[in-house]
Enzyme design. Structure first.
Site, PDB file in Angstrom:
ATOM      1  N   ASP A  66       8.960  -3.872  -2.812  1.00 48.28           N
ATOM      2  CA  ASP A  66       8.513  -3.732  -4.212  1.00 48.28           C
ATOM      3  C   ASP A  66       8.017  -2.292  -4.375  1.00 48.28           C
ATOM      4  O   ASP A  66       7.822  -1.571  -3.382  1.00 48.28           O
ATOM      5  CB  ASP A  66       7.389  -4.751  -4.513  1.00 48.28           C
TER       6      ASP A  66
ATOM      7  N   HIS B 218       2.521 -13.085  -9.289  1.00 45.64           N
ATOM      8  CA  HIS B 218       3.748 -13.074 -10.098  1.00 45.64           C
ATOM      9  C   HIS B 218       4.529 -14.340  -9.724  1.00 45.64           C
ATOM     10  O   HIS B 218       5.590 -14.274  -9.097  1.00 45.64           O
ATOM     11  CB  HIS B 218       4.540 -11.801  -9.797  1.00 45.64           C
TER      12      HIS B 218
ATOM     13  N   ARG C  34      15.934 -15.374 -12.311  1.00 47.83           N
ATOM     14  CA  ARG C  34      14.713 -15.486 -13.121  1.00 47.83           C
ATOM     15  C   ARG C  34      14.979 -16.397 -14.315  1.00 47.83           C
ATOM     16  O   ARG C  34      14.145 -17.236 -14.688  1.00 47.83           O
ATOM     17  CB  ARG C  34      14.267 -14.091 -13.630  1.00 47.83           C
TER      18      ARG C  34
ATOM     19  N   GLN D 169       8.353 -14.784 -10.504  1.00 46.16           N
ATOM     20  CA  GLN D 169       9.196 -13.985  -9.615  1.00 46.16           C
ATOM     21  C   GLN D 169       9.393 -14.702  -8.278  1.00 46.16           C
ATOM     22  O   GLN D 169      10.508 -14.815  -7.771  1.00 46.16           O
ATOM     23  CB  GLN D 169       8.533 -12.609  -9.380  1.00 46.16           C
TER      24      GLN D 169
ATOM     25  N   ARG E 174       1.509 -11.714 -19.782  1.00 51.85           N
ATOM     26  CA  ARG E 174       1.580 -10.628 -18.780  1.00 51.85           C
ATOM     27  C   ARG E 174       0.360  -9.752 -19.011  1.00 51.85           C
ATOM     28  O   ARG E 174       0.221  -9.152 -20.088  1.00 51.85           O
ATOM     29  CB  ARG E 174       2.881  -9.842 -18.939  1.00 51.85           C
TER      30      ARG E 174
ATOM     31  N   CYS F 205      12.061  -7.216  -6.357  1.00 50.67           N
ATOM     32  CA  CYS F 205      11.853  -7.872  -7.655  1.00 50.67           C
ATOM     33  C   CYS F 205      12.356  -7.019  -8.815  1.00 50.67           C
ATOM     34  O   CYS F 205      12.610  -7.545  -9.890  1.00 50.67           O
ATOM     35  CB  CYS F 205      10.377  -8.196  -7.832  1.00 50.67           C
TER      36      CYS F 205
HETATM   37  N1   CP Z   1      10.595  -8.314 -11.821  1.00 51.42           N
HETATM   38  C1   CP Z   1      10.032  -8.258 -13.047  1.00 51.42           C
HETATM   39  O1   CP Z   1       9.097  -8.992 -13.373  1.00 51.42           O
HETATM   40  O2   CP Z   1      10.594  -7.347 -13.866  1.00 51.42           O
HETATM   41  P1   CP Z   1      10.014  -6.877 -15.272  1.00 51.42           P
HETATM   42  O3   CP Z   1       8.719  -6.153 -14.999  1.00 51.42           O
HETATM   43  O4   CP Z   1      11.080  -5.965 -15.842  1.00 51.42           O
HETATM   44  O5   CP Z   1       9.782  -8.079 -16.132  1.00 51.42           O
HETATM   45  N1  NVA Z   2       4.203  -5.000  -8.377  1.00 51.91           N
HETATM   46  C1  NVA Z   2       4.944  -4.642  -9.561  1.00 51.91           C
HETATM   47  C2  NVA Z   2       5.907  -5.719  -9.921  1.00 51.91           C
HETATM   48  C3  NVA Z   2       6.765  -5.436 -11.132  1.00 51.91           C
HETATM   49  C4  NVA Z   2       7.669  -6.578 -11.478  1.00 51.91           C
HETATM   50  C5  NVA Z   2       3.974  -4.381 -10.701  1.00 51.91           C
HETATM   51  O1  NVA Z   2       2.998  -5.131 -10.840  1.00 51.91           O
HETATM   52  O2  NVA Z   2       4.178  -3.421 -11.443  1.00 51.91           O
END
Ligand code: CP
Ligand code: NVA
Length: 307
Positions: free
Chosen positions: A223, A128, A291, A131, A101, A263
């Site tokens: 989102d 992502h 997930r 997701q 990440r 999400c």
């Molecule tokens: N939707 C998602 O990726 O959640 P987190 O940021 O909590 O992992």
């Molecule tokens: N668009 C958001 C998604 C979080 C799961 C971010 O990148 O923070």
């Protein structure tokens, strides 16, 4: 040859469908012993916080008989404590796979280029994919199909929107994206999605009108307006996105049996009202659960020994 999952572009259409089918099987058999990752160790190299991605991967690896390590920014500070290439090469000597990440998408590309083990993108600023796979699975689960449905994405043309564009186009879901001016999804990603859409007959529409996007849609997707790493832009973003909230008034023009998706994490009162996200059309916690099941399918697809 090792395979990575940096974006849904890395999956052929039939592989994506196979993953959704494997997910269904894994979800049905979730109480049965499955040792497909026995003796394997996966690390989560995370530069940003996470609830769902971290926990579902850790639990998923455990349920597949493997071992999981969480390496947060205090342990692996990609490109700061040491180069991303050195991190990739070192970790490849210990591990069987890495979920990353990151802030910039270039970091997951660099990890994949220098690692000899599969890299899974657990969220970058651009995509992502995990997701989106869980979202496609959740849609299939609710409607029993994907082709011909219409998903309205209202908000920021961000990482989640980009992965949904690619994923929906690949499985024949029409996608209407409504963003404020200057927050549209990236043109190059829309162009790739258009190419996939042509093959499946899906239609992609970009608009600045939330009303136009939601009208007659089967799925409303939202989102956050401020993604991780954009905190300094918060004041401006909250102002710019003010007309893009999912609320009862907007949802009225969707199809009667529409579902609401997000999400998570969500900010009630900003991108969505409480009555919608906690209301009868919302499937956000099914999405969160899925997930786990989709990621187990991804782990098996990329890491398990082939019979
Ligand atoms: N939707 C998602 O990726 O959640 P987190 O940021 O909590 O992992
Ligand atoms: N668009 C958001 C998604 C979080 C799961 C971010 O990148 O923070």
């Amino acid at each position: 040859m090792k395979r990575d999952l940096l974006s849904l572009q890395d999956l052929k259409n039939n592989e994506l469908v196979e993953l959704l089918e494997l997910t269904e099987q894994l979800k049905q058999d979730c109480h049965q012993l499955n040792n497909q990752l026995k003796g394997k160790t996966v690390a989560l190299v995370f530069q940003k916080p996470s609830n769902r991605t971290r926990v579902s991967f850790e639990v998923g690896v455990f349920q597949l008989g493997g071992n999981c390590l969480y390496l947060g920014p205090d342990e692996i500070n990609l490109g700061v404590r040491e180069s991303t290439a050195d991190v990739a090469k070192t970790l490849s000597r210990y591990l069987d796979g890495i979920v990353a990440r990151t802030f910039t998408h270039q970091d997951v590309i660099d990890l994949a280029q220098h690692a000899s083990v599969p890299i899974i993108n657990g969220l970058s600023d651009l995509f992502h994919p995990c997701q989106a796979l869980a979202d496609l699975f959740s849609i299939r689960e609710k409607f029993g199909k994907t082709e011909g449905l219409t998903l309205a994405f209202v908000g920021d043309g961000n990482n989640v929107c980009h992965s949904l564009l690619l994923g929906c186009a690949k499985v024949g879901i029409n996608m209407n994206v409504a963003t404020p001016p200057n927050y549209e999804p990236q043109k190059d990603i829309v162009a790739i999605a258009q190419k996939y859409a042509k093959e499946t007959g899906a239609k992609i529409t970009l608009t600045h009108s939330a009303q136009d996007a939601v009208k007659k849609s089967d799925i409303i997707y939202s989102d956050v307006w401020v993604s991780m790493g954009q905190e300094e832009e918060s004041v401006k973003r909250l102002k710019d996105f003010a007309g893009y909230q999912i609320n009862a008034d907007l949802a009225r023009s969707a199809n009667k049996d529409y579902i609401f998706m997000h999400c998570l994490p969500a900010h009630r009162g900003q991108e969505v009202t409480t009555d919608i996200i906690d209301g009868p059309h919302s499937i956000v916690f099914d999405q969160a659960e899925n997930r786990l099941h989709t990621q187990k399918a991804i782990l098996i697809f990329l890491l398990a020994e082939k019979p």
